[in-house]
Design an enzyme around this catalytic site. Structure first.
Site, mmCIF file in Angstrom:
data_model
loop_
_atom_site.group_PDB
_atom_site.id
_atom_site.type_symbol
_atom_site.label_atom_id
_atom_site.label_comp_id
_atom_site.label_asym_id
_atom_site.label_seq_id
_atom_site.Cartn_x
_atom_site.Cartn_y
_atom_site.Cartn_z
ATOM 1 N N ASP A 2 0.811 -1.207 0.000
ATOM 2 C CA ASP A 2 0.000 0.000 0.000
ATOM 3 C C ASP A 2 0.852 1.268 0.000
ATOM 4 O OD1 ASP A 2 -2.306 1.449 0.018
ATOM 5 O OD2 ASP A 2 -2.656 1.257 2.171
ATOM 6 N N ASN A 50 -10.764 -3.161 -5.340
ATOM 7 C CA ASN A 50 -9.983 -2.288 -6.237
ATOM 8 C C ASN A 50 -10.666 -2.030 -7.587
ATOM 9 O OD1 ASN A 50 -6.683 -3.420 -5.095
ATOM 10 N ND2 ASN A 50 -7.895 -1.657 -4.449
#
Ligand code: FPP
Length: 222
Positions: A2, A50
């Protein structure tokens, strides 16, 4: 993995350039894990959530993941890395990418040094739902459902529960990652954004892990 987007934005670059910079972080981390003799390394490459990102970014990530597999699977194979994937193989994942995933798994299937599992179109809740659906399709009786049985229906029943989970980029969340498997894992959080992550950061996380006292709900060992 991330923090790619923020890493790029801080440099006035496009978010996708942050993902591109994440490749070096991934391969340096793999080298670090090999140095440490880690048997199983799992990375979160694309989540079931996502898909909500702008179409351009999703398209980029599909192509980028395919390109990493094509460009780097031989190198991973040479290093003795066995590749596996966990996640949903649904219609949204391009056929070409699925083909390269299968080819990578097949190419590396007999390797023994380390298993690199790539969580792709993965969600922890989706994994549990898929496991329950598969159990029901198999006609498993309600009173036969135990933790051990459910474990056999996870995406990769051979994958051991992680000892350590590292989350980068200063976020303190699990974000639907390995929900079942992380029950007793040690969690380490770091502010480092993924593109800046290197094997030294993995070593720091492992050192922090080694100082933890794992009790699994029991009492401290003598
Ligand atoms: C999250 O950062 C990162 C991703 C969604 C993709 C990461 C993927 C790779 C580095 C490639 C991996 C490929 C293989 C084949 C293993 P973010 O966009 O959420 O960053 P932000 O939180 O700063 O916006």
């Amino acid at each position: 993995m991330d923090g790619n987007g923020r890493w790029a934005q801080r440099r006035g670059l496009k978010r996708t350039e942050g993902h591109a910079a994440g490749e070096e972080a991934l391969f340096d981390t793999v080298e670090g894990a090999l140095d440490l003799g880690i048997d199983w390394l799992t990375v979160y490459a694309f989540s079931t959530e996502n898909w909500k990102r702008p179409a351009d970014e999703v398209r980029y990530l599909m192509g980028f993941n395919e390109s990493i597999l094509v460009r780097r699977r031989d190198e991973l194979n040479d290093r003795g890395v066995r590749m596996r994937f966990i996640g949903r193989r649904d219609w949204r994942v391009p056929k070409r990418l699925l083909k390269h995933m299968d080819k990578s798994v097949e190419l590396t299937q007999h390797n023994k040094t380390m298993t690199l599992t790539i969580a792709f179109n993965y969600g922890g809740r989706a994994e549990i739902i898929d496991a329950v659906q598969a159990m029901m399709r198999d006609g498993v009786k309600a009173d036969k459902v135990t933790e051990k049985v459910l474990h056999r229906y996870l995406y990769d029943p051979e994958m051991p529960d992680p000892d350590l989970m590292v989350r980068t980029s200063g976020e303190f969340r699990i974000s639907n990652y390995l929900l079942w498997e992380l029950a007793y894992s040690e969690l380490v959080f770091t502010d480092v954004l993924w593109p800046d992550f290197r094997r030294e950061h993995l070593f720091d996380a492992v050192r922090e892990y080694q100082a933890r006292d794992r009790r699994y709900g029991g009492l401290e060992q003598e």
